[in-house]
Write an enzyme that holds these catalytic residues in place. Structure first.
Site, PDB file in Angstrom:
ATOM      1  N   HIS A 116      67.630  70.953  66.159  1.00 23.10           N
ATOM      2  CA  HIS A 116      67.774  69.924  65.131  1.00 23.10           C
ATOM      3  C   HIS A 116      66.610  68.936  65.182  1.00 23.10           C
ATOM      4  O   HIS A 116      66.182  68.555  66.273  1.00 23.10           O
ATOM      5  CB  HIS A 116      69.072  69.139  65.345  1.00 23.10           C
ATOM      6  CG  HIS A 116      70.296  69.952  65.160  1.00 23.10           C
ATOM      7  ND1 HIS A 116      70.821  70.737  66.157  1.00 23.10           N
ATOM      8  CD2 HIS A 116      71.101  70.107  64.088  1.00 23.10           C
ATOM      9  CE1 HIS A 116      71.908  71.347  65.704  1.00 23.10           C
ATOM     10  NE2 HIS A 116      72.096  70.983  64.450  1.00 23.10           N
TER      11      HIS A 116
ATOM     12  N   LEU B 185      66.176  76.879  65.765  1.00 22.00           N
ATOM     13  CA  LEU B 185      67.527  76.349  65.604  1.00 22.00           C
ATOM     14  C   LEU B 185      67.722  74.964  66.222  1.00 22.00           C
ATOM     15  O   LEU B 185      68.846  74.479  66.315  1.00 22.00           O
ATOM     16  CB  LEU B 185      68.547  77.347  66.154  1.00 22.00           C
ATOM     17  CG  LEU B 185      68.488  78.730  65.487  1.00 22.00           C
ATOM     18  CD1 LEU B 185      69.512  79.668  66.105  1.00 22.00           C
ATOM     19  CD2 LEU B 185      68.672  78.638  63.982  1.00 22.00           C
TER      20      LEU B 185
ATOM     21  N   ASP C 261      44.547  75.506  79.716  1.00 20.91           N
ATOM     22  CA  ASP C 261      43.392  75.508  78.817  1.00 20.91           C
ATOM     23  C   ASP C 261      42.253  74.648  79.361  1.00 20.91           C
ATOM     24  O   ASP C 261      41.084  75.035  79.292  1.00 20.91           O
ATOM     25  CB  ASP C 261      43.801  75.007  77.431  1.00 20.91           C
ATOM     26  CG  ASP C 261      42.634  74.995  76.471  1.00 20.91           C
ATOM     27  OD1 ASP C 261      41.959  76.036  76.332  1.00 20.91           O
ATOM     28  OD2 ASP C 261      42.385  73.938  75.858  1.00 20.91           O
TER      29      ASP C 261
ATOM     30  N   GLU D  87      63.555  69.382  73.834  1.00 16.16           N
ATOM     31  CA  GLU D  87      62.365  68.554  73.661  1.00 16.16           C
ATOM     32  C   GLU D  87      61.670  68.313  74.999  1.00 16.16           C
ATOM     33  O   GLU D  87      60.435  68.357  75.083  1.00 16.16           O
ATOM     34  CB  GLU D  87      62.745  67.231  72.990  1.00 16.16           C
ATOM     35  CG  GLU D  87      63.070  67.346  71.516  1.00 16.16           C
ATOM     36  CD  GLU D  87      64.423  67.975  71.188  1.00 16.16           C
ATOM     37  OE1 GLU D  87      64.677  68.215  70.002  1.00 16.16           O
ATOM     38  OE2 GLU D  87      65.232  68.232  72.106  1.00 16.16           O
TER      39      GLU D  87
END
Length: 163
Positions: A81, A79, A133, A119
């Site tokens: 944008h 959801l 990792d 973000e």
């Protein structure tokens, strides 16, 4: 702050998920900064400060992964944008204080109708996963922790900083 009841903006009256309509909002400059940590062993701290880990430049790869992740946020989080991101910085610091870890901080900037908190959080999250990792051959017990928004600026709700 308003006395009106607060509600979840991504849920409609029937409880169904929805993408918020931001078309009526003003385009403004907005920033968000998020942070997090990866707890690692003293051995990893030594390698990151010295000769490096077996997979290569762990911090450099994690930095680029975080930047790439910020740009992919609406693909990963349904959801969110799609935004015109103006800039992303991801900083990683190897530290012993308060315990051996890699501290991560990401700042995202835009001039758009909605903020960039997700973000910034995505950048930190993916940078942290990339550190795990990169160091797992040496430290299988690395832990991602403390991911959170530190500050946001712009928009209708104004500026906010974590107390």
């Amino acid at each position: 702050m308003s006395d009106s009841p607060r509600r979840l903006t991504h849920v409609d009256e029937s409880g169904a998920a929805r993408m918020v309509d931001v078309s009526g909002k003003d385009v403004t400059a907005r920033t968000a900064t998020a942070s997090g940590r990866v707890l690692v062993s003293e051995t990893v701290v030594g390698l990151l400060r010295g000769e490096g880990v077996p997979k290569g430049d762990a911090l450099g790869v994690a930095r680029v992964a975080g930047i790439m992740a910020a740009k992919q946020t609406p693909t990963l989080i349904p959801l969110c944008h799609p935004l015109s991101i103006s800039g992303v910085s991801v900083d990683l610091e190897v530290t012993d204080d308060p315990e051996p870890s890699v501290a991560i901080r990401a700042t995202v900037k835009t001039t758009d109708r909605t903020g960039v908190e997700m973000e910034a959080l995505t950048a930190v999250s993916v940078a942290a996963l990339t550190v795990v990792d990169m160091v797992k051959a040496v430290d299988k017990a690395a832990v991602v922790t403390d991911i959170r928004v530190e500050t946001k600026t712009g928009g209708k709700s104004g500026d906010w900083s974590r107390p």
